[in-house]
Motif scaffolding. Structure first.
Motif, PDB file in Angstrom:
ATOM      1  N   THR A  24       0.830  -1.244   0.047  1.00 11.04           N
ATOM      2  CA  THR A  24      -0.182   0.046  -0.006  1.00 11.04           C
ATOM      3  C   THR A  24       0.855   1.398  -0.097  1.00 11.04           C
ATOM      4  N   CYS A  25       2.043   1.184   0.068  1.00 10.52           N
ATOM      5  CA  CYS A  25       3.209   2.219  -0.194  1.00 10.52           C
ATOM      6  C   CYS A  25       3.865   2.405  -1.517  1.00 10.52           C
ATOM      7  N   ILE A  40       5.241   6.821   1.717  1.00 10.21           N
ATOM      8  CA  ILE A  40       3.709   6.457   1.312  1.00 10.21           C
ATOM      9  C   ILE A  40       3.403   7.171   0.029  1.00 10.21           C
ATOM     10  N   TRP A  47       0.447  14.657   2.007  1.00 10.49           N
ATOM     11  CA  TRP A  47       0.398  13.305   2.699  1.00 10.49           C
ATOM     12  C   TRP A  47       1.392  12.385   2.422  1.00 10.49           C
ATOM     13  N   MET A 144     -10.080  11.884   8.832  1.00  6.14           N
ATOM     14  CA  MET A 144      -9.264  12.359   7.720  1.00  6.14           C
ATOM     15  C   MET A 144      -9.519  13.271   6.917  1.00  6.14           C
ATOM     16  N   SER A 148      -7.229  13.426   1.949  1.00  8.70           N
ATOM     17  CA  SER A 148      -6.320  12.155   2.475  1.00  8.70           C
ATOM     18  C   SER A 148      -7.307  11.105   2.278  1.00  8.70           C
ATOM     19  N   HIS A 151      -6.639   9.959  -1.298  1.00  3.98           N
ATOM     20  CA  HIS A 151      -5.447   9.468  -1.574  1.00  3.98           C
ATOM     21  C   HIS A 151      -5.353   8.103  -1.094  1.00  3.98           C
ATOM     22  N   TYR A 152      -5.693   7.683   0.284  1.00  8.24           N
ATOM     23  CA  TYR A 152      -5.556   6.352   0.919  1.00  8.24           C
ATOM     24  C   TYR A 152      -6.381   5.428   0.061  1.00  8.24           C
ATOM     25  N   GLN A 153      -7.557   5.650  -0.520  1.00  9.21           N
ATOM     26  CA  GLN A 153      -8.044   5.014  -1.266  1.00  9.21           C
ATOM     27  C   GLN A 153      -7.214   4.589  -2.501  1.00  9.21           C
ATOM     28  N   ARG A 155      -4.098   4.324  -3.055  1.00  9.30           N
ATOM     29  CA  ARG A 155      -3.176   3.448  -2.715  1.00  9.30           C
ATOM     30  C   ARG A 155      -3.565   2.106  -2.665  1.00  9.30           C
ATOM     31  N   HIS A 156      -4.969   1.907  -2.065  1.00  8.01           N
ATOM     32  CA  HIS A 156      -5.578   0.480  -2.178  1.00  8.01           C
ATOM     33  C   HIS A 156      -5.992   0.188  -3.429  1.00  8.01           C
ATOM     34  N   ASP A 194      -7.177  -1.221   9.130  1.00 10.46           N
ATOM     35  CA  ASP A 194      -8.127  -0.250   8.743  1.00 10.46           C
ATOM     36  C   ASP A 194      -9.534  -0.454   9.189  1.00 10.46           C
TER      37      ASP A 194
END
Length: 260
Positions: A24-25, A40, A47, A144, A148, A151-153, A155-156, A194
């Motif tokens: 995920t990074c 990240i 972020w 969050m 953010s 962005h996290y979504q 990555r997944h 998560d």
């Protein structure tokens, strides 16, 4: 647990940890069996974060290079350190302007011993690739910012497109997604990440129902154990589900360095 058994479980935990964060990074550097660094994002964006995890394996001189990386890195940094290594690194990190942050607890559950409790009706649990729905409880639960969450979504989503063994679960009540989590598998071991519930839906047992569904899925896929890293407040929940403590982590953080 006996000392050698605990050591072996710690090694298995670190495998699941490295698999999840590498998936995920954007960038990953392995310095030794117990020291890993993750960026990240590939670019200097708000972020981005340098994330270093120091495990229980003997490190010897392996911290020299990560410390050099820390000294030349301007973005925000988080270092997460196994309880046995904190004393040896606290002074040097403090000298580099790090501040102590939260403690977390690594826990494990033998899936062959897991007996799910009776779940209440009226909920729908789904294994989904719709990360728009999956991300909603996480953003709310962890306060969050909207950008953010996006962005996290993303990555997944990249991890899914790369066929990483990540499974995203949601729990809905009356059509509204209220809880979500991520299950990952690595070499016969599972990991939970998560785990989040909308603030207005907390205290109703939804997270417990979702976790139980994920554990049953992991067992069905042949996983032997499930690991996780719990915040202090979440430890009682996981204890009720049968998880046992392995060790604690201590986090240290340093904010981004302003460029003159």
């Amino acid at each position: 647990m006996y000392a050698d058994a605990t050591c072996d479980l710690s090694t298995r935990y670190h495998l699941t940890e490295d698999h999840y964060f590498a998936a995920t990074c954007a960038l990953h550097r392995r310095y030794s069996a117990g020291i890993n660094a993750y960026f990240i994002d590939e670019h200097f964006v708000p972020w981005n974060l340098l994330f270093i995890r120091v495990g229980s394996a003997p490190s010897g001189e392996a911290m020299v290079q990560p410390l050099e990386l820390i000294r030349r890195t301007l973005i925000e940094i988080r270092v997460v350190i196994h309880e046995e290594k904190v004393q040896g690194l606290r002074e040097v990190l403090t000298g580099l302007d790090f501040q102590p942050a939260e403690k977390t607890t690594v826990m494990v559950l033998q899936l062959s011993r897991f007996v799910p409790s009776k779940s209440e009706g009226g909920v729908q649990i789904s294994l989904t690739r719709d990360l728009n729905a999956w991300a909603i409880p996480l953003g709310n639960a962890f306060a969050m910012l909207p950008e953010s969450v996006v962005h996290y979504q993303e990555r997944h989503q990249r991890a899914l497109e790369a066929d990483e063994t990540l499974y995203h679960f949601t729990l809905s009540v009356e059509g509204q997604v209220s809880s979500s989590l991520t299950l990952s598998l690595c070499k016969g071991e599972a990991r939970l990440n998560d785990v989040g519930t909308l603030i207005s839906f907390r205290g109703r047992g939804y997270a417990t129902q979702l976790i139980q569904a994920a554990l049953l899925h992991a067992a069905a896929l042949g996983a032997n154990r499930c690991f996780l890293e719990a915040s202090e407040g979440a430890v009682p929940l996981y204890c009720k589900l049968g998880f046992e403590r392995l060790f604690d982590y201590q986090s240290f953080t340093r904010q981004a360095v302003a460029v003159p």
